[in-house]
Design a protein around this motif. Structure first.
Motif, PDB file in Angstrom:
ATOM      1  N   LEU B 392     -56.434 100.186  75.924  1.00 36.34           N
ATOM      2  CA  LEU B 392     -55.547 100.879  74.990  1.00 36.34           C
ATOM      3  C   LEU B 392     -56.275 102.021  74.291  1.00 36.34           C
ATOM      4  CD1 LEU B 392     -53.572  97.867  73.447  1.00 36.34           C
ATOM      5  CD2 LEU B 392     -52.712  99.600  74.999  1.00 36.34           C
ATOM      6  N   ALA B 393     -57.564 101.799  74.010  1.00 39.87           N
ATOM      7  CA  ALA B 393     -58.353 102.874  73.381  1.00 39.87           C
ATOM      8  C   ALA B 393     -58.467 104.063  74.317  1.00 39.87           C
ATOM      9  CB  ALA B 393     -59.734 102.338  73.009  1.00 39.87           C
ATOM     10  N   ARG B 394     -58.654 103.776  75.619  1.00 43.52           N
ATOM     11  CA  ARG B 394     -58.736 104.875  76.612  1.00 43.52           C
ATOM     12  C   ARG B 394     -57.404 105.594  76.722  1.00 43.52           C
ATOM     13  NH1 ARG B 394     -60.958 101.805  81.659  1.00 43.52           N
ATOM     14  NH2 ARG B 394     -60.391 103.713  82.767  1.00 43.52           N
ATOM     15  N   VAL B 395     -56.330 104.838  76.646  1.00 46.84           N
ATOM     16  CA  VAL B 395     -54.997 105.464  76.689  1.00 46.84           C
ATOM     17  C   VAL B 395     -54.816 106.361  75.479  1.00 46.84           C
ATOM     18  CG1 VAL B 395     -52.517 104.977  76.509  1.00 46.84           C
ATOM     19  CG2 VAL B 395     -53.925 103.655  78.062  1.00 46.84           C
ATOM     20  N   GLY B 396     -55.264 105.871  74.325  1.00 52.92           N
ATOM     21  CA  GLY B 396     -55.148 106.656  73.098  1.00 52.92           C
ATOM     22  C   GLY B 396     -55.881 107.978  73.203  1.00 52.92           C
ATOM     23  N   LYS B 397     -57.029 107.962  73.907  1.00 52.69           N
ATOM     24  CA  LYS B 397     -57.815 109.200  74.046  1.00 52.69           C
ATOM     25  C   LYS B 397     -57.073 110.258  74.865  1.00 52.69           C
ATOM     26  CE  LYS B 397     -62.392 107.229  73.515  1.00 52.69           C
ATOM     27  NZ  LYS B 397     -63.574 106.728  74.221  1.00 52.69           N
ATOM     28  N   THR B 398     -56.156 109.832  75.726  1.00 56.68           N
ATOM     29  CA  THR B 398     -55.389 110.810  76.507  1.00 56.68           C
ATOM     30  C   THR B 398     -54.238 111.403  75.689  1.00 56.68           C
ATOM     31  OG1 THR B 398     -53.846 109.165  77.363  1.00 56.68           O
ATOM     32  CG2 THR B 398     -55.852 109.552  78.656  1.00 56.68           C
ATOM     33  N   GLY B 399     -54.074 110.916  74.458  1.00 58.31           N
ATOM     34  CA  GLY B 399     -52.991 111.422  73.614  1.00 58.31           C
ATOM     35  C   GLY B 399     -51.664 110.760  73.894  1.00 58.31           C
ATOM     36  N   THR B 400     -51.705 109.652  74.614  1.00 59.13           N
ATOM     37  CA  THR B 400     -50.468 108.956  74.968  1.00 59.13           C
ATOM     38  C   THR B 400     -50.141 107.912  73.898  1.00 59.13           C
ATOM     39  OG1 THR B 400     -50.997 109.238  77.292  1.00 59.13           O
ATOM     40  CG2 THR B 400     -49.359 107.566  76.751  1.00 59.13           C
ATOM     41  N   PRO B 401     -48.967 107.996  73.289  1.00 62.76           N
ATOM     42  CA  PRO B 401     -48.624 106.995  72.275  1.00 62.76           C
ATOM     43  C   PRO B 401     -48.296 105.640  72.908  1.00 62.76           C
ATOM     44  CG  PRO B 401     -46.811 108.513  72.584  1.00 62.76           C
ATOM     45  CD  PRO B 401     -47.918 109.006  73.457  1.00 62.76           C
ATOM     46  N   VAL B 402     -48.682 104.574  72.218  1.00 65.41           N
ATOM     47  CA  VAL B 402     -48.377 103.216  72.672  1.00 65.41           C
ATOM     48  C   VAL B 402     -47.544 102.547  71.579  1.00 65.41           C
ATOM     49  CG1 VAL B 402     -49.331 100.997  73.398  1.00 65.41           C
ATOM     50  CG2 VAL B 402     -50.563 103.112  73.913  1.00 65.41           C
ATOM     51  N   VAL B 403     -46.386 102.049  71.963  1.00 63.96           N
ATOM     52  CA  VAL B 403     -45.523 101.355  70.993  1.00 63.96           C
ATOM     53  C   VAL B 403     -45.128 100.002  71.560  1.00 63.96           C
ATOM     54  CG1 VAL B 403     -44.525 103.343  69.821  1.00 63.96           C
ATOM     55  CG2 VAL B 403     -43.524 102.569  71.956  1.00 63.96           C
ATOM     56  N   ALA B 404     -45.002  99.045  70.659  1.00 68.36           N
ATOM     57  CA  ALA B 404     -44.527  97.723  71.101  1.00 68.36           C
ATOM     58  C   ALA B 404     -43.009  97.760  71.165  1.00 68.36           C
ATOM     59  CB  ALA B 404     -44.991  96.654  70.126  1.00 68.36           C
ATOM     60  N   TRP B 405     -42.451  97.063  72.135  1.00 68.25           N
ATOM     61  CA  TRP B 405     -40.992  97.065  72.289  1.00 68.25           C
ATOM     62  C   TRP B 405     -40.355  96.243  71.177  1.00 68.25           C
ATOM     63  CZ3 TRP B 405     -37.366  99.738  74.412  1.00 68.25           C
ATOM     64  CH2 TRP B 405     -36.076  99.217  74.487  1.00 68.25           C
ATOM     65  N   ARG B 406     -39.457  96.881  70.419  1.00 67.42           N
ATOM     66  CA  ARG B 406     -38.759  96.156  69.365  1.00 67.42           C
ATOM     67  C   ARG B 406     -37.260  96.493  69.376  1.00 67.42           C
ATOM     68  NH1 ARG B 406     -41.311 100.457  66.670  1.00 67.42           N
ATOM     69  NH2 ARG B 406     -39.777 101.678  65.523  1.00 67.42           N
ATOM     70  N   GLY B 407     -36.775  96.937  70.507  1.00 67.32           N
ATOM     71  CA  GLY B 407     -35.339  97.173  70.648  1.00 67.32           C
ATOM     72  C   GLY B 407     -34.930  98.547  70.163  1.00 67.32           C
ATOM     73  N   PRO B 408     -33.789  98.631  69.444  1.00 67.55           N
ATOM     74  CA  PRO B 408     -33.266  99.932  69.016  1.00 67.55           C
ATOM     75  C   PRO B 408     -34.292 100.727  68.208  1.00 67.55           C
ATOM     76  CG  PRO B 408     -31.659  98.222  68.630  1.00 67.55           C
ATOM     77  CD  PRO B 408     -32.910  97.529  69.055  1.00 67.55           C
ATOM     78  N   GLY B 409     -34.420 101.990  68.505  1.00 66.28           N
ATOM     79  CA  GLY B 409     -35.299 102.866  67.737  1.00 66.28           C
ATOM     80  C   GLY B 409     -36.762 102.803  68.119  1.00 66.28           C
ATOM     81  N   THR B 410     -37.104 102.035  69.162  1.00 62.19           N
ATOM     82  CA  THR B 410     -38.513 101.877  69.539  1.00 62.19           C
ATOM     83  C   THR B 410     -39.173 103.226  69.813  1.00 62.19           C
ATOM     84  OG1 THR B 410     -38.072  99.705  70.483  1.00 62.19           O
ATOM     85  CG2 THR B 410     -40.072 100.809  71.223  1.00 62.19           C
ATOM     86  N   LEU B 411     -38.453 104.102  70.522  1.00 63.73           N
ATOM     87  CA  LEU B 411     -39.068 105.345  70.976  1.00 63.73           C
ATOM     88  C   LEU B 411     -38.824 106.523  70.034  1.00 63.73           C
ATOM     89  CD1 LEU B 411     -38.103 105.117  74.758  1.00 63.73           C
ATOM     90  CD2 LEU B 411     -40.193 104.338  73.668  1.00 63.73           C
ATOM     91  N   ASP B 412     -38.002 106.309  68.995  1.00 70.34           N
ATOM     92  CA  ASP B 412     -37.588 107.438  68.150  1.00 70.34           C
ATOM     93  C   ASP B 412     -38.762 108.192  67.550  1.00 70.34           C
ATOM     94  OD1 ASP B 412     -35.031 107.107  68.723  1.00 70.34           O
ATOM     95  OD2 ASP B 412     -34.358 106.447  66.744  1.00 70.34           O
ATOM     96  N   GLU B 413     -39.640 107.458  66.858  1.00 71.21           N
ATOM     97  CA  GLU B 413     -40.725 108.094  66.126  1.00 71.21           C
ATOM     98  C   GLU B 413     -41.655 108.854  67.078  1.00 71.21           C
ATOM     99  OE1 GLU B 413     -40.978 108.593  63.029  1.00 71.21           O
ATOM    100  OE2 GLU B 413     -42.884 109.656  63.267  1.00 71.21           O
ATOM    101  N   VAL B 414     -42.015 108.191  68.203  1.00 74.03           N
ATOM    102  CA  VAL B 414     -42.935 108.858  69.135  1.00 74.03           C
ATOM    103  C   VAL B 414     -42.272 110.066  69.786  1.00 74.03           C
ATOM    104  CG1 VAL B 414     -44.516 106.999  69.687  1.00 74.03           C
ATOM    105  CG2 VAL B 414     -42.349 107.135  70.874  1.00 74.03           C
TER     106      VAL B 414
END
Lengths: 185, 430
Positions: B392-414
């Motif tokens: 996950l740290a390596r993914v973060g370095k690529t600038g890719t956001p990681v969010v946990a699935w929580r249903g409605p609105g999961t992707l809104d902020e990112v």
């Protein structure tokens, strides 16, 4: 398959039995006990070993209604009746015949399908009508037998031979239809 | 398996016992035995007189070929040439992901008298997405007076596709790079839309209803309200099916990582396709699932059907760097993964390097419990989680956001953050 695993399968099967099937299986055991009481009432003296054997066979027939055990039970009860009672045409005989019918019908209904099955009302209604027909035939036969006994007819060798021919003819017919099963299609 | 009629034990009992009693009655001159046996004789006569002549044929079909998780349909067991059948019973083999009613799986019903066809309808409910076969079991039929029985005959199972649960996802944020012609996402270029862009001087071709009268009166020159164009977006859903973490309980229990991934992908696909966007699907794993980008209701069904075909399993030689995802530039890639494999990491870095916007939806179940609480397993799992943190740290370095699935609105902020970032210049490897 070992005896232990077979017993395990039997217990598993019984644990999944529906309430209706439990009632039907109880109706196999209760007439067995009832028949023993009727035998005593009709004048027979039963030894404890016989009682134990009959009860065990009754329980086995209730557990395995779709097997040869209920047939063995019916034949054993009939044998006890032949050996232990004088053969009077009375109320005890009618009760014994109805008791035997109850055992037979209950075992038949319990053997329709796996024990978790619940038979629908249509099937139960059909069998209620059929049982009524069997009971009516039994009562009519008893009445006819009492009437004929009252007439004090003396049967000779001819009557015996004729009766045997009828019985053997029936046996032949049944053998052809039952033992050989249905015709190939 | 027995496809012929055979006399039942009940008929044999009635026939043999009544025969023995009749013989006894005649031989021993005991009319009481006749009375005892006449009831059984009636049963025997009834049974043999209704001896069946035709063997019924059985087949099964489902009321619906595809249903959603938790929904039900009917398994129809059809009996042809069933004029001799009085009662039919079906015993279905217990299976994990579908339930019949009654739950015992044993169902019986009386047949319509003398009808040539008999049908048993058994309600079945599917408890988990996927493809499965329903109706493995046996059928047995009985003739009148319980005289003869045919079967049990094996029932041919019927395939059932269970689509993931209906979408529980809704998002208000637009996708960062709308690239199509018509849609609902505000684009960067001005055009005919509903999103406010600016107030500018009137130019030939502007519509009169766009005239901003207040500003025009104040400035003395005709001004109009301009809007940004609205375009559709392209979304690629990547489902990491190489590994399944957790034990799935279907709709009645806990969800595994693959459950979360498939249901989330289905919900996101449904959301974007209903908005008119184009959605593509790809599975990273042994399942050969690849759906090109398209839009519309029929495409939604295709995506959901493909999701139902996913099975867990990894391909040893899989290298996402060589994969062709066949998506246009500007596509938003949403990867659903528990992030426990190098393949998922490689997919993220590869797609990010190609200039695509990638979002990782973490599908590792939050309430995961080890079924075997041994010390060695607990230690192994902790090591796995440490590896995951490193990934996950390596993914973060690529600038890719990681969010946990929580249903409605999961992707809104990112998506909003990515939208803001999209307007900034950036360095991309070509």
């Amino acid at each position: 398959m070992s005896v232990t695993s077979e017993l395990n399968d039997l217990l598993t099967m019984l644990s999944r039995t529906s309430l209706q099937q439990r009632v039907l299986r109880a109706l196999v055991v209760l007439p067995t006990v009832g028949f023993l009481l009727l035998l005593t009432a009709a004048g027979d003296t039963l030894g404890p070993l016989v009682v134990v054997v009959v009860l065990l066979l009754g329980l086995l027939a209730a557990a395995l209604p779709d097997s040869g055990t209920p047939l063995g039970l019916v034949l054993l009860l009939v044998l006890l009746w032949v050996l232990g009672t004088p053969g009077h045409l009375d109320g005890w005989l009618l009760l014994a015949a109805l008791d035997l019918l109850a055992l037979h019908v209950a075992a038949t209904l319990a053997s329709y399908a796996p024990p978790s099955l619940v038979l629908d009302r249509q099937v139960l209604g059909l069998w209620a009508v059929r049982t009524a027909v069997m009971v009516t035939a039994t009562v009519l036969t008893l009445v006819a037998a009492e009437l004929l006994a009252g007439l004090r007819l003396h049967g000779g060798a001819g009557v015996f031979v004729a009766a045997m021919l009828v019985v053997l003819g029936w046996l032949g017919f049944v053998t052809g239809r039952v033992v050989r099963g249905a015709p190939p299609v | 398996m027995n496809r012929t009629w055979r006399p039942t034990n009940a008929l044999l009992r009635a026939a043999l016992a009544s025969a023995a009693l009749l013989v006894g009655a005649v031989v021993f001159s005991r009319p009481d035995l006749l009375v005892l046996g006449v009831g059984l004789l009636v049963h025997a006569v009834g049974g043999v007189l209704h001896r069946p002549t035709r063997v019924p044929r059985t087949r099964a079909r489902l009321g619906h070929a595809a249903i959603r998780e938790g929904e039900g349909t009917h398994l129809h067991v059809l009996l042809d040439d069933a004029a001799d059948v009085e009662f039919a019973a079906v015993a279905l083999a217990p299976r994990r992901w579908w339930r019949p009613r009654p739950a015992t799986g044993v169902f019986g019903a009386a047949a319509v008298p003398r009808a040539d066809r008999h049908e048993l309808s058994i309600p079945v409910a599917s408890l988990r997405w996927g493809r499965q076969v329903v109706g493995e079991g046996v059928v047995g039929v009985t003739s009148a007076w319980a005289g003869y029985r045919c079967g049990p005959v094996d029932l041919a199972p019927v395939p059932l596709t269970t689509l993931p649960m209906p979408g529980r996802y809704d998002g208000a944020a637009p996708t960062p790079h709308p690239i199509g012609l018509v849609g609902t996402n505000p684009a960067r270029r001005p055009g005919e839309g509903s999103e406010f862009a600016s107030i500018r001087p009137f130019a030939p071709g502007d519509r009169l209803r766009r005239v901003q009268w207040r500003v025009s009166l104040r400035t003395g020159a005709l001004h109009v309200t301009s809007t940004v164009a609205e375009e559709d977006a392209s979304v690629l859903l990547l489902v990491d099916s190489g590994v399944e973490i957790g034990v799935s309980g279907g709709t009645l229990g806990a969800a595994s990582s693959l459950d979360i991934a498939v249901r989330a992908a289905g919900a996101v696909a449904e959301h974007y396709l209903r908005r008119g966007d184009r959605v593509a699907l790809r599975a990273l794993g042994v399942s050969p699932v690849s759906v090109p980008a398209a839009s519309g209701d029929r495409h939604l069904r295709r995506v959901l059907d493909s999701l139902a075909r996913i099975v867990p399993g990894d391909i040893r030689d899989a290298d996402p760097r060589r994969m062709r995802f066949r998506v246009p530039a500007g596509t938003v890639v949403v990867l659903f993964s528990p992030m426990l494999s190098e393949v998922a990491m490689l997919a993220v870095t590869t797609l990010a390097q190609r200039g695509l916007t990638v979002i990782v939806v973490d599908t590792l179940p939050q309430d995961l419990e080890l079924t075997d609480p041994s010390a060695a397993l607990a230690l192994a799992w902790r090591m796995r989680l440490v590896e995951r943190d490193a990934l996950l740290a390596r993914v973060g370095k690529t600038g890719t956001p990681v969010v946990a699935w929580r249903g409605p609105g999961t992707l809104d902020e990112v998506l909003r953050r990515l939208g803001r970032r999209a307007s900034l210049p950036r360095l991309v490897r070509r």
